[in-house]
Write a protein that holds these residues in place. Structure first.
Motif, PDB file in Angstrom:
ATOM      1  N   LEU A 195      35.557  38.975  46.741  1.00  0.00           N
ATOM      2  CA  LEU A 195      35.097  39.599  45.498  1.00  0.00           C
ATOM      3  C   LEU A 195      35.569  38.817  44.283  1.00  0.00           C
ATOM      4  O   LEU A 195      34.879  38.746  43.280  1.00  0.00           O
ATOM      5  CB  LEU A 195      35.598  41.045  45.420  1.00  0.00           C
ATOM      6  N   VAL A 196      36.776  38.240  44.388  1.00  0.00           N
ATOM      7  CA  VAL A 196      37.303  37.466  43.259  1.00  0.00           C
ATOM      8  C   VAL A 196      37.247  35.990  43.627  1.00  0.00           C
ATOM      9  O   VAL A 196      37.778  35.581  44.656  1.00  0.00           O
ATOM     10  CB  VAL A 196      38.756  37.877  42.938  1.00  0.00           C
TER      11      VAL A 196
ATOM     12  N   ARG B  80      38.129  32.425  36.602  1.00  0.00           N
ATOM     13  CA  ARG B  80      38.077  33.475  37.612  1.00  0.00           C
ATOM     14  C   ARG B  80      36.938  34.430  37.305  1.00  0.00           C
ATOM     15  O   ARG B  80      36.723  34.809  36.165  1.00  0.00           O
ATOM     16  CB  ARG B  80      39.403  34.234  37.628  1.00  0.00           C
ATOM     17  N   SER B  81      36.184  34.785  38.327  1.00  0.00           N
ATOM     18  CA  SER B  81      35.133  35.773  38.109  1.00  0.00           C
ATOM     19  C   SER B  81      35.117  36.761  39.261  1.00  0.00           C
ATOM     20  O   SER B  81      35.554  36.461  40.371  1.00  0.00           O
ATOM     21  CB  SER B  81      33.769  35.088  37.971  1.00  0.00           C
ATOM     22  N   THR B  82      34.642  37.951  38.962  1.00  0.00           N
ATOM     23  CA  THR B  82      34.561  38.992  39.976  1.00  0.00           C
ATOM     24  C   THR B  82      33.099  39.212  40.309  1.00  0.00           C
ATOM     25  O   THR B  82      32.286  39.441  39.418  1.00  0.00           O
ATOM     26  CB  THR B  82      35.179  40.301  39.448  1.00  0.00           C
TER      27      THR B  82
ATOM     28  N   LYS C 185      29.052  39.214  47.661  1.00  0.00           N
ATOM     29  CA  LYS C 185      30.347  38.554  47.658  1.00  0.00           C
ATOM     30  C   LYS C 185      30.097  37.059  47.581  1.00  0.00           C
ATOM     31  O   LYS C 185      29.083  36.565  48.046  1.00  0.00           O
ATOM     32  CB  LYS C 185      31.111  38.889  48.940  1.00  0.00           C
TER      33      LYS C 185
END
Ligand SMILES: [Zn+2]
Ligand SMILES: [Zn+2]
Ligand SMILES: [Zn+2]
Ligand SMILES: [Zn+2]
Ligand SMILES: [Zn+2]
Ligand SMILES: [Zn+2]
Ligand SMILES: [Zn+2]
Ligand SMILES: [Zn+2]
Length: 310
Positions: free
Chosen positions: A289-290, A270-272, A278
Motif C-alpha cells: 500500500l505504501v 512516498r505515496s499511498t 496495490k
C-alpha cells in the motif's frame, strides 16, 4: 496537535509512520539524506522486521540504511524465542558447508554440534542426514567423500570388482574369474554377474597360474550404487539462489530497472496507493500500500526494501 512535551516523549516509526512513546521504540542513528528524523522502529515493526529477516535470508543480517541492527540492541522489544532464533540464524549463515535436514518437508538447519561421524540428526524431526552428500543417511561409505572417491578411482585402475550381493570390493590377482566373496556369493570377476549366468571366459591368460582373491586393506568397502541414492536435496539450490540474489542486492543493482537506477542518487517520494489497487515493489515484487517512487530513475520500492534491504 502535538505539544512540545509529546515531541520529547514520542517519536515516529519509520516503518508504520505512526507516533509511539520513546520507551517502546528502537531508536537508530541512521536516516536517508532526504529525511529529517533519525530512524526508529516501534515494537510491532521491529518484531516484524526480525521475523521477515528470519524468513527471507536476503534480508539477513537485519539492517537499516545498510547498518546492521544487533538483535541485542532490540532484545527489549523482542520475544526471547525470537532472539534465540536470530542467534541460531547467525550461526547457520556463518557455518561453512551447512547441512540441512534431508526430510524435504522439514529442511531445518542441522548445527555442527548435532553431527556425529558425518551423520547429522535433525532436532526438529529426528531424521538422519549424511553431512557429506546431504542425502538421507545411507548405508556404507559416502560416495561424495573425497577419500572414498580417491579409493574408488584407484580401485577402478587396479581392476577391483564389487560383489553384486554385498558390494565388498575384491581384487583378483591371477587365475580363475570365479570369485567366492566372503558373503557367500559367487560371481564372475569380468562382468560382476552371478557366477555361471554370463558368457565370459572362465580363465584369463596370465591369471591362470596364481588364483586367489585378496580383500582390500582394512574393513570391507561397502558402497551404495549411485542410482540407489535419493535425489539431491533441493535446499542447496534454494540457498545458492538466495546467495545470488543477495549478491546482486548488495551490489545495488535493481532487477528490473535500467542501469540509470544503479547510477541514480534517488529522490524518494512516498505515496499511498488507493485501496482498490496495490503497487508492486521493483525489488521484492510484493504488492504494497505504501510505495516509494524515484521520479529521476522511475524505480518504485517498498519501505522494507528501501530501509532494510538496500
Ligand atoms: Zn511501526
Ligand atoms: Zn535507517
Ligand atoms: Zn528435520
Ligand atoms: Zn553421503
Ligand atoms: Zn559378497
Ligand atoms: Zn561374466
Ligand atoms: Zn532514482
Ligand atoms: Zn520490496
Amino acid at each position: 496537535m502535538k505539544t512540545q512535551e509529546e515531541h520529547a516523549t514520542h517519536t515516529f516509526c519509520c516503518s508504520c509512520f505512526e507516533r509511539h512513546p520513546r520507551f517502546d521504540v528502537l531508536e537508530l542513528s541512521c536516516k536517508r539524506r532526504d529525511e529529517d528524523l533519525l530512524h526508529a522502529y516501534c515494537r510491532d515493526c521491529v518484531k516484524g522486521l526480525f521475523g521477515a529477516c528470519l524468513r527471507d535470508t536476503t534480508l539477513w543480517p537485519p539492517r537499516c540504511c545498510g547498518v546492521r541492527i544487533s538483535v541485542y540492541a532490540a532484545a527489549h522489544l523482542l520475544d526471547p524465542k525470537l532472539v534465540t532464533q536470530c542467534e541460531t540464524k547467525d550461526e547457520e549463515l556463518s557455518t561453512p558447508n551447512p547441512t540441512y535436514c534431508s526430510n524435504r518437508s522439514c529442511a531445518e538447519w542441522i548445527p555442527p554440534s548435532n553431527i556425529k561421524a558425518e551423520v547429522g540428526k535433525c532436532y526438529a524431526c529426528s531424521k538422519d542426514t549424511c553431512a557429506t552428500c546431504k542425502n538421507p543417511k545411507h548405508k556404507g561409505l559416502c560416495p561424495k567423500d573425497e577419500d572414498v572417491q580417491q579409493f574408488m578411482e584407484y580401485a577402478g585402475k587396479q581392476k577391483y570388482k564389487r560383489c553384486f550381493n554385498c558390494r565388498t570390493v575384491v581384487e583378483l590377482e591371477m587365475g580363475c574369474n570365479h570369485i567366492y566373496c566372503r558373503c557367500g556369493a559367487e560371481f564372475c570377476y569380468l562382468c560382476g554377474d552371478r557366477w555361471k549366468t554370463c558368457a565370459c571366459d572362465t580363465f584369463v591368460e596370465g591369471r591362470l597360474f596364481r588364483g586367489h582373491v585378496t580383500q582390500t586393506p582394512g574393513s570391507p568397502i561397502v558402497m551404495p550404487e549411485e542410482d540407489e541414492l535419493p535425489e539431491p536435496n533441493p535446499i542447496e539450490d534454494v540457498i545458492s539462489g538466495l546467495q545470488q540474489r543477495l549478491a546482486s542486492f548488495t551490489e545495488g543493482s535493481f532487477d528490473t530497472a535500467s542501469t540509470d537506477a544503479a547510477k541514480c542518487s534517488h529522490n524518494w517520494v512516498r505515496s499511498t496507493s488507493s485501496f482498490d489497487g496495490k503497487e508492486g515493489c521493483n525489488i521484492c515484487y510484493e504488492a504494497v500500500l505504501v510505495i516509494n517512487n524515484c521520479f529521476q530513475c522511475g524505480v518504485s520500492v517498498c519501505n522494507m526494501c528501501l530501509n532494510n534491504r538496500l
